[in-house]
Design a protein around this motif. Structure first.
Motif, short mmCIF file in Angstrom:
data_model
loop_
_atom_site.label_atom_id
_atom_site.label_comp_id
_atom_site.label_asym_id
_atom_site.label_seq_id
_atom_site.Cartn_x
_atom_site.Cartn_y
_atom_site.Cartn_z
N ARG A 90 -6.14 -118.08 72.70
CA ARG A 90 -5.80 -117.78 71.36
C ARG A 90 -7.01 -117.27 70.57
O ARG A 90 -6.91 -116.27 69.73
CB ARG A 90 -5.42 -119.04 70.45
N ALA A 91 -8.22 -117.91 70.97
CA ALA A 91 -9.43 -117.34 70.25
C ALA A 91 -9.70 -115.87 70.81
O ALA A 91 -10.21 -115.11 70.02
CB ALA A 91 -10.60 -118.31 70.73
N GLU A 92 -9.54 -115.53 72.24
CA GLU A 92 -9.76 -114.17 72.65
C GLU A 92 -8.83 -113.34 71.70
O GLU A 92 -8.98 -112.11 71.83
CB GLU A 92 -9.49 -114.35 74.11
N ILE A 93 -7.45 -113.57 71.49
CA ILE A 93 -6.54 -112.76 70.92
C ILE A 93 -7.05 -112.50 69.57
O ILE A 93 -6.94 -111.36 69.10
CB ILE A 93 -5.24 -113.50 71.01
N ARG A 94 -7.38 -113.64 68.87
CA ARG A 94 -8.02 -113.43 67.53
C ARG A 94 -9.19 -112.48 67.36
O ARG A 94 -9.08 -111.48 66.68
CB ARG A 94 -8.46 -114.84 66.89
#
Length: 290
Positions: free
Chosen positions: A102-106
């Motif tokens: 999720r952090a990488e997508i953000r």
């Protein structure tokens, strides 16, 4: 052909007025059509869904005066059916394992101009869409978390243009034959590492297996119907009629939500409201017997 309707709550909390409206509307339409009403528990989220909520939901529905066919279908008991559908999509080379956190997508979608889906979430970047089978297998073998995503471009190349039948009205007044636009969702999640399904996959498989002819649900799911129509075409599943109804909203105009602490039917019942009061409150006519 006998028309078949369904009410499909998630047993992760108590029912509120919005659920009551949808359940009662499905019951009314089934009765008027001389059809069937089924109840389905959409409980694939095994961390939030609990049997005590399911029991409370069924008690509330019976109190409202609804009668439905047995047995109640629990999605958590049918992972094999969803896994089989996922395998068909894999065989068509239409899904891929995605590994971004999720952090990488953000971080990858931080640009304010990055495209977003109808719910406002950024579309998946798709960096791992073209990973070789060997590289993807190595990541999976290493224990990395992953989700199976639909390769939207490849899926649409297989089906061509799509439409669905709206017998009510969408949020912008759409009715009749509505052009489906699943591309707005990008590469949606179809299944996860620990659960061989997602809402999108399980709902279309269930509707087909249960013989649902009429899907009557809130207008907040209107745009998701495009994804469902795509999956139906890919998997060779029948196309139901759709009717998306308006939502019951609070004083601020927000749709009622369990997570926002909407007053539950149990609380309203304990406060002295009757099933007839609930029908009047959500704008439905009394049943013929009341």
């Amino acid at each position: 052909m006998t028309r078949t309707f369904r009410f499909a709550p998630s047993p992760n909390g108590d029912l509120h007025l919005g659920h009551a409206y949808s359940a009662l509307l499905n019951g009314d339409l089934a009765r008027e059509a001389g059809g069937r009403l089924l109840i389905r528990m959409e409980d694939i989220d095994e961390t939030r869904c609990r049997r005590e909520f399911e029991a409370s939901i069924l008690e509330d529905l019976a109190w409202l005066g609804l009668a439905w066919e047995q047995p109640v279908r629990r999605q958590s008991e049918h992972f094999d059916a969803y896994a089989a559908a996922l395998d068909r999509l894999k065989a068509m080379d239409l899904v891929y394992p995605s590994f971004l956190s999720r952090a990488e997508i953000r971080a990858a979608t931080a640009d304010p101009d990055w495209p977003r889906d109808p719910d406002g979430a950024p579309l998946y970047p798709g960096f791992d869409r073209d990973l070789s089978a060997k590289a993807a297998s190595a990541k999976i073998a290493s224990g990395m978390p992953y989700a199976w995503r639909l390769n939207m471009d490849a899926a649409l190349a297989r089906t061509g243009p799509l439409a669905f039948r709206e017998t009510g009205r969408g949020p912008d007044g759409q009715t009749g034959a509505v052009a489906a636009d699943p591309a707005r969702w990008g590469d949606v999640v179809i299944a996860r590492k620990e659960i061989p399904t997602s809402y999108h996959l399980s709902v279309v498989v269930d509707d087909a297996l249960q013989g649902i002819s009429d899907v009557v649900r809130g207008e907040d799911l209107f745009h998701a119907t495009s994804v469902h129509r795509l999956l139906q075409m890919l998997l060779g599943l029948p196309e139901p009629r759709y009717r998306h109804h308006g939502l019951i909203r609070d004083a601020a105009g927000r749709k009622l939500s369990k997570s926002e602490g909407a007053t539950g039917l149990r609380q309203l019942r304990e406060a002295g409201m009757t099933p007839a009061d609930i029908r009047a409150r959500v704008g439905l006519q009394p049943t013929p017997s009341t």
